[in-house]
Design a protein around this motif. Structure first.
Motif, PDB file in Angstrom:
ATOM      1  N   HIS A  33       0.842  -1.192   0.000  1.00 45.58           N
ATOM      2  CA  HIS A  33       0.000   0.000   0.000  1.00 45.58           C
ATOM      3  C   HIS A  33       0.877   1.242   0.000  1.00 45.58           C
ATOM      4  O   HIS A  33       1.929   1.278   0.641  1.00 45.58           O
ATOM      5  N   ASP A  34       0.425   2.270  -0.697  1.00 41.73           N
ATOM      6  CA  ASP A  34       1.171   3.525  -0.667  1.00 41.73           C
ATOM      7  C   ASP A  34       1.220   4.090   0.745  1.00 41.73           C
ATOM      8  O   ASP A  34       2.263   4.581   1.198  1.00 41.73           O
ATOM      9  N   VAL A  35       0.084   4.041   1.439  1.00 37.11           N
ATOM     10  CA  VAL A  35      -0.012   4.553   2.800  1.00 37.11           C
ATOM     11  C   VAL A  35      -0.550   3.448   3.699  1.00 37.11           C
ATOM     12  O   VAL A  35      -1.628   2.905   3.448  1.00 37.11           O
ATOM     13  N   GLU A  93      -9.952  13.011  -1.093  1.00 43.13           N
ATOM     14  CA  GLU A  93     -10.321  14.254  -1.759  1.00 43.13           C
ATOM     15  C   GLU A  93      -9.177  14.888  -2.544  1.00 43.13           C
ATOM     16  O   GLU A  93      -9.416  15.586  -3.521  1.00 43.13           O
ATOM     17  N   ARG A  94      -7.933  14.630  -2.127  1.00 41.10           N
ATOM     18  CA  ARG A  94      -6.801  15.326  -2.738  1.00 41.10           C
ATOM     19  C   ARG A  94      -5.903  14.413  -3.568  1.00 41.10           C
ATOM     20  O   ARG A  94      -5.319  14.849  -4.565  1.00 41.10           O
ATOM     21  N   TYR A  95      -5.761  13.174  -3.148  1.00 40.83           N
ATOM     22  CA  TYR A  95      -4.839  12.258  -3.831  1.00 40.83           C
ATOM     23  C   TYR A  95      -5.495  10.886  -4.019  1.00 40.83           C
ATOM     24  O   TYR A  95      -5.042   9.877  -3.461  1.00 40.83           O
ATOM     25  N   PRO A  96      -6.555  10.811  -4.775  1.00 41.50           N
ATOM     26  CA  PRO A  96      -7.286   9.544  -4.908  1.00 41.50           C
ATOM     27  C   PRO A  96      -6.495   8.444  -5.593  1.00 41.50           C
ATOM     28  O   PRO A  96      -6.903   7.273  -5.535  1.00 41.50           O
ATOM     29  N   HIS A  97      -5.380   8.800  -6.247  1.00 39.27           N
ATOM     30  CA  HIS A  97      -4.562   7.781  -6.908  1.00 39.27           C
ATOM     31  C   HIS A  97      -3.727   6.983  -5.911  1.00 39.27           C
ATOM     32  O   HIS A  97      -3.200   5.914  -6.253  1.00 39.27           O
ATOM     33  N   LEU A  98      -3.586   7.467  -4.672  1.00 40.95           N
ATOM     34  CA  LEU A  98      -2.789   6.749  -3.675  1.00 40.95           C
ATOM     35  C   LEU A  98      -3.635   5.662  -3.013  1.00 40.95           C
ATOM     36  O   LEU A  98      -4.802   5.871  -2.706  1.00 40.95           O
ATOM     37  N   THR A  99      -3.018   4.510  -2.805  1.00 43.13           N
ATOM     38  CA  THR A  99      -3.711   3.417  -2.119  1.00 43.13           C
ATOM     39  C   THR A  99      -3.409   3.490  -0.625  1.00 43.13           C
ATOM     40  O   THR A  99      -2.283   3.776  -0.221  1.00 43.13           O
ATOM     41  N   ARG A 156       6.479  12.658  -0.626  1.00 44.62           N
ATOM     42  CA  ARG A 156       7.470  11.595  -0.386  1.00 44.62           C
ATOM     43  C   ARG A 156       7.293  10.438  -1.358  1.00 44.62           C
ATOM     44  O   ARG A 156       8.274   9.876  -1.842  1.00 44.62           O
ATOM     45  N   LEU A 157       6.062  10.087  -1.641  1.00 45.90           N
ATOM     46  CA  LEU A 157       5.834   8.995  -2.584  1.00 45.90           C
ATOM     47  C   LEU A 157       6.240   9.401  -3.993  1.00 45.90           C
ATOM     48  O   LEU A 157       6.777   8.595  -4.761  1.00 45.90           O
ATOM     49  N   SER A 158       6.007  10.651  -4.339  1.00 44.95           N
ATOM     50  CA  SER A 158       6.430  11.144  -5.644  1.00 44.95           C
ATOM     51  C   SER A 158       7.942  11.078  -5.769  1.00 44.95           C
ATOM     52  O   SER A 158       8.483  10.695  -6.808  1.00 44.95           O
ATOM     53  N   ALA A 159       8.656  11.450  -4.689  1.00 42.33           N
ATOM     54  CA  ALA A 159      10.122  11.400  -4.716  1.00 42.33           C
ATOM     55  C   ALA A 159      10.625   9.976  -4.844  1.00 42.33           C
ATOM     56  O   ALA A 159      11.662   9.721  -5.467  1.00 42.33           O
ATOM     57  N   ALA A 160       9.897   9.034  -4.273  1.00 40.23           N
ATOM     58  CA  ALA A 160      10.304   7.629  -4.348  1.00 40.23           C
ATOM     59  C   ALA A 160      10.193   7.087  -5.769  1.00 40.23           C
ATOM     60  O   ALA A 160      10.857   6.130  -6.139  1.00 40.23           O
ATOM     61  N   PHE A 161       9.315   7.690  -6.533  1.00 38.73           N
ATOM     62  CA  PHE A 161       9.152   7.296  -7.934  1.00 38.73           C
ATOM     63  C   PHE A 161       9.406   8.520  -8.807  1.00 38.73           C
ATOM     64  O   PHE A 161       8.537   8.987  -9.547  1.00 38.73           O
ATOM     65  N   PRO A 220      -2.764  17.477  -6.727  1.00 38.54           N
ATOM     66  CA  PRO A 220      -3.921  17.324  -5.845  1.00 38.54           C
ATOM     67  C   PRO A 220      -5.219  17.638  -6.592  1.00 38.54           C
ATOM     68  O   PRO A 220      -5.273  18.526  -7.437  1.00 38.54           O
ATOM     69  N   VAL A 221      -6.246  16.893  -6.251  1.00 43.79           N
ATOM     70  CA  VAL A 221      -7.561  17.136  -6.807  1.00 43.79           C
ATOM     71  C   VAL A 221      -8.171  18.337  -6.106  1.00 43.79           C
ATOM     72  O   VAL A 221      -8.155  18.433  -4.879  1.00 43.79           O
TER      73      VAL A 221
END
Length: 443
Positions: A8-10, A28-34, A427-432, A440-441
């Motif tokens: 999971h991302d988070v 609401e802001r990052y629906p692409h994250l699991t 942080r997840l963006s930096a990891a990839f 953000p939405v």
């Protein structure tokens, strides 16, 4: 056949208000994250041990899970009332704050929208950093033996109850923290009303407990013992209340440790060792009328420090010293409820250096000279120099670094969730880094 564990991302530990607010912000802001959350209780609850009849919350209800961050959200307190068909009835209620049991219903309602992301009855037993699938991840194993993996970890187990000496030597079914009040009360009074009960502490909760016990058991002797001189009213000045503004959080975070302690001393009466005027007036009037009738059963004993606590059979013996006169007294009660608060992060006698779950990682985390964890403004814990760890965040445990607005209340909950969701996405963006993270939405 081996089934791989999903990543999971988070990964979140705890699904009380702090992580519920985070789940909303992520949706609401990052629906692409699991995201996946682990909750120790059978269902997500808020203060189930303290849902006393007539008790209310102590903050404006729109300081809820979402409104300060996104007033248009469907997850607001007002929308909850609307969907329950109770909005007009609530607005007609002649009290300034909602009943605690109704606000608990709001928390359950909001949590229900995320049942697909939450595993209940899953108490985290261990946390460690691992290398798997070519990534640095956190592995969380629960008491049931289930294994979870996350690229980031958000720890929100709630603050640890503070059990002062000497009550810690007698902790059990008859000496217990207020977080266990409702279930313990049901067990201890199943066969009838108690003869005498002690409430320990001088907080809002202590006053509420004394009133609740008297309402339930009018003939029971109820004694509130406090180390301070007596019970004090909360500081509700609107100027002091600005300590619950995000501007104060930044001001506090940038202050030195010594100046933070000075700010703590000023802000303490807004939240600690004090109570709202309405409950203080009710308690005082109750005592006054009983004195008038010559039949006093509710008492407040200030300047009392316990020196010994012992449980013998169905009684609790409490030995006290009066702090001004030095006089020794003894009381015998059926049970004692500890309204003694919670531990903050820090090296003090009333604090803890890190949450119990993170102790295996403590040696790998950066600390200040006094041993306290170094917490970033975005609630991230930094690894010690030379260590490499996936992103790790605290949610709802950072009063010692972020000030009174992080003191386990709802005051800045939604804004903190926004800060955390942004930090997680970054942080997840930096990891990839080779993949552009979606923006953000718009709320």
């Amino acid at each position: 056949m081996t089934t791989s564990t999903p990543v999971h991302d988070v990964l979140g530990i705890g699904f009380g208000p702090a992580n519920i607010a985070l789940a909303i912000a992520l949706e609401e802001r990052y629906p692409h994250l699991t995201a996946r959350f682990l909750e120790a209780r059978p269902t997500p609850e808020w203060q189930p041990g303290m849902l006393l009849d007539g008790s209310d919350i102590q903050n404006h209800p729109s300081r809820d899970l979402v409104t300060l961050r996104n007033p248009r959200s469907r997850y607001s307190w007002l929308n909850y009332l609307h969907e329950q068909g109770r909005l007009l009835r609530h607005l007609n209620q002649p009290v300034p704050f909602p009943l605690r049991k109704e606000y608990a219903g709001y928390i359950r309602w909001a949590a229900s929208f995320f049942s697909h992301q939450v595993d209940c009855d899953q108490r985290a037993a261990s946390i460690r950093a691992v290398e798997q699938y070519g990534e640095r991840l956190y592995e969380v194993v629960t008491e049931r033996g289930d294994r979870y993996l996350g690229r980031t970890l958000v720890v929100a187990p709630g603050r640890t109850p503070y059990i002062p000496e000497p009550y810690d030597t007698a902790l059990g079914s008859r000496v217990f923290h207020l977080t266990q009040y409702m279930p313990r009360l049901e067990q201890l009074t199943a066969d009838g009303a108690p003869e005498a009960v002690a409430v320990i502490g001088g907080s809002q909760s202590a006053v509420e407990l004394a009133l609740d016990l008297h309402r339930r058991f009018p003939r029971t002797r109820v004694v509130t013992y406090s180390r301070s001189h007596s019970l004090r009213q909360k500081d509700t000045s609107p100027f002091s209340e600005e300590g619950y503004f995000p501007e104060f959080t930044r001001y506090y975070f940038n202050a030195s440790v010594e100046n933070r302690r000075a700010l703590d001393r000023y802000m303490q009466p807004t939240n600690y060792s004090s109570a709202d005027g309405d409950v203080l007036e009710e308690l005082y009037t109750t005592i006054y009328e009983q004195e008038l009738d010559g039949d006093q059963r509710v008492f407040v004993r200030g300047n009392h420090q316990a020196t010994k606590v012992a449980v013998t059979g169905d009684k609790v013996r409490l030995d006290f010293t009066e702090l001004i006169t030095g006089e020794s007294t003894v009381d015998s009660v059926d049970f004692a409820v500890l309204a003694t608060g919670f531990r903050n992060l820090g090296p003090g006698a009333h604090e803890e250096l890190c949450p119990a779950l993170l102790k295996p990682l403590h040696g790998r985390l950066a600390t200040a000279d006094d041993g306290r964890l170094q917490v970033g403004y975005d609630y991230a814990l930094a690894p010690r120099e030379g260590e490499t760890l996936p992103p790790l965040f605290l949610n709802g445990l950072c009063e010692s670094s972020h000030g009174i607005g992080d003191a386990g209340s709802f005051s800045l909950l939604s804004l903190r969730a926004g800060t955390l969701s942004d930090a997680l996405a970054t942080r997840l963006s930096a990891a990839f880094a080779d993949v552009d993270a979606p923006a953000p939405v718009a709320a």
